[in-house]
Scaffold this motif. Structure first.
Motif, short mmCIF file in Angstrom:
data_model
loop_
_atom_site.label_atom_id
_atom_site.label_comp_id
_atom_site.label_asym_id
_atom_site.label_seq_id
_atom_site.Cartn_x
_atom_site.Cartn_y
_atom_site.Cartn_z
N VAL A 62 40.35 37.84 48.87
CA VAL A 62 39.79 37.90 47.52
C VAL A 62 40.03 39.33 47.02
O VAL A 62 39.59 40.29 47.64
N ARG A 63 40.73 39.44 45.90
CA ARG A 63 40.99 40.73 45.28
C ARG A 63 40.21 40.83 43.98
O ARG A 63 40.19 39.88 43.20
N VAL A 64 39.63 41.99 43.76
CA VAL A 64 38.85 42.22 42.55
C VAL A 64 39.35 43.50 41.89
O VAL A 64 39.44 44.54 42.55
N GLU A 65 39.66 43.38 40.62
CA GLU A 65 40.10 44.55 39.86
C GLU A 65 39.37 44.53 38.52
O GLU A 65 39.34 43.51 37.84
N VAL A 66 38.78 45.65 38.17
CA VAL A 66 38.14 45.79 36.86
C VAL A 66 39.08 46.63 36.00
O VAL A 66 39.48 47.73 36.39
N THR A 67 39.44 46.08 34.85
CA THR A 67 40.33 46.78 33.93
C THR A 67 39.51 47.39 32.79
O THR A 67 38.41 46.91 32.49
N ASP A 68 40.05 48.41 32.16
CA ASP A 68 39.31 49.11 31.12
C ASP A 68 39.63 48.68 29.70
O ASP A 68 38.79 48.75 28.83
N ASN A 69 40.84 48.27 29.43
CA ASN A 69 41.19 47.98 28.05
C ASN A 69 41.93 46.66 27.93
O ASN A 69 43.14 46.63 28.07
N PRO A 70 41.22 45.55 27.72
CA PRO A 70 39.77 45.44 27.51
C PRO A 70 39.02 45.47 28.84
O PRO A 70 39.59 45.22 29.90
N LEU A 71 37.72 45.76 28.75
CA LEU A 71 36.87 45.74 29.94
C LEU A 71 36.81 44.31 30.45
O LEU A 71 36.34 43.42 29.75
N ALA A 72 37.32 44.10 31.65
CA ALA A 72 37.41 42.75 32.21
C ALA A 72 37.51 42.83 33.73
O ALA A 72 37.85 43.88 34.28
N VAL A 73 37.21 41.72 34.37
CA VAL A 73 37.39 41.61 35.80
C VAL A 73 38.49 40.58 36.06
O VAL A 73 38.53 39.54 35.40
N VAL A 74 39.36 40.90 36.99
CA VAL A 74 40.40 39.98 37.43
C VAL A 74 40.14 39.71 38.90
O VAL A 74 40.10 40.64 39.72
N ILE A 75 39.93 38.44 39.23
CA ILE A 75 39.65 38.04 40.60
C ILE A 75 40.77 37.12 41.06
O ILE A 75 41.10 36.15 40.38
N THR A 76 41.35 37.44 42.21
CA THR A 76 42.46 36.66 42.74
C THR A 76 42.07 36.12 44.12
O THR A 76 41.60 36.87 44.98
N PHE A 77 42.26 34.81 44.29
CA PHE A 77 42.01 34.13 45.56
C PHE A 77 43.37 33.78 46.15
O PHE A 77 44.17 33.11 45.50
#
Length: 135
Positions: A62-77
């Motif tokens: 499980v990978r989690v990345e929070v991006t800033d522009n736009p503020l978002a979370v990307v979760i990869t399984f």
């Protein structure tokens, strides 16, 4: 980006949720968004645990990345289980009664409706399912 590799078991849904929550809390994620992400984790990780390696137990990254522009979370399984695209199945007709609609598909439908983006690919022997949620 943070990463967790864990056994694909129902019992580990709580550990995956806690891992993702840790990243969300660092960015003051709103409670409504967290709840929607929790439903997605439960559905997606649960499906991997139930079906990807059955009857064996495999691993999921499980990978989690929070991006800033736009503020978002990307979760990869990512799993090495049986190839399966949960997005390929037609959405259930929610205008029908539960008896008419039949079993299955509602969880993925809810994930598709609450996440801003969802994608699947099978590459190099791996199922890769990615969700994105803005907050």
């Amino acid at each position: 980006m943070k990463e967790l590799t864990i056994d694909a078991t129902i019992e580990n849904i709580a550990a995956v949720t806690a891992f993702i929550d840790e990243q969300l809390e660092q960015r003051d994620c709103p409670m409504k968004t967290k709840r929607q992400i929790h439903v997605a984790i439960d559905e997606l990780f649960g499906n991997i645990a139930y079906y990807a390696y059955n009857p064996e137990i495999g691993i999921v990254t499980v990978r989690v990345e929070v991006t800033d522009n736009p503020l978002a979370v990307v979760i990869t399984f990512i799993d090495n289980g049986i190839p399966y695209d949960p997005l390929a199945k037609a959405d259930p007709d929610i205008t029908l009664s539960m008896e008419e609609r039949g079993v299955g598909g509602l969880g993925i439908y809810m994930v598709k409706k609450t996440m801003d983006d969802i994608s699947y690919e099978y590459r190099d022997g791996q199922n890769i399912l990615r969700i994105k949620k803005k907050f």
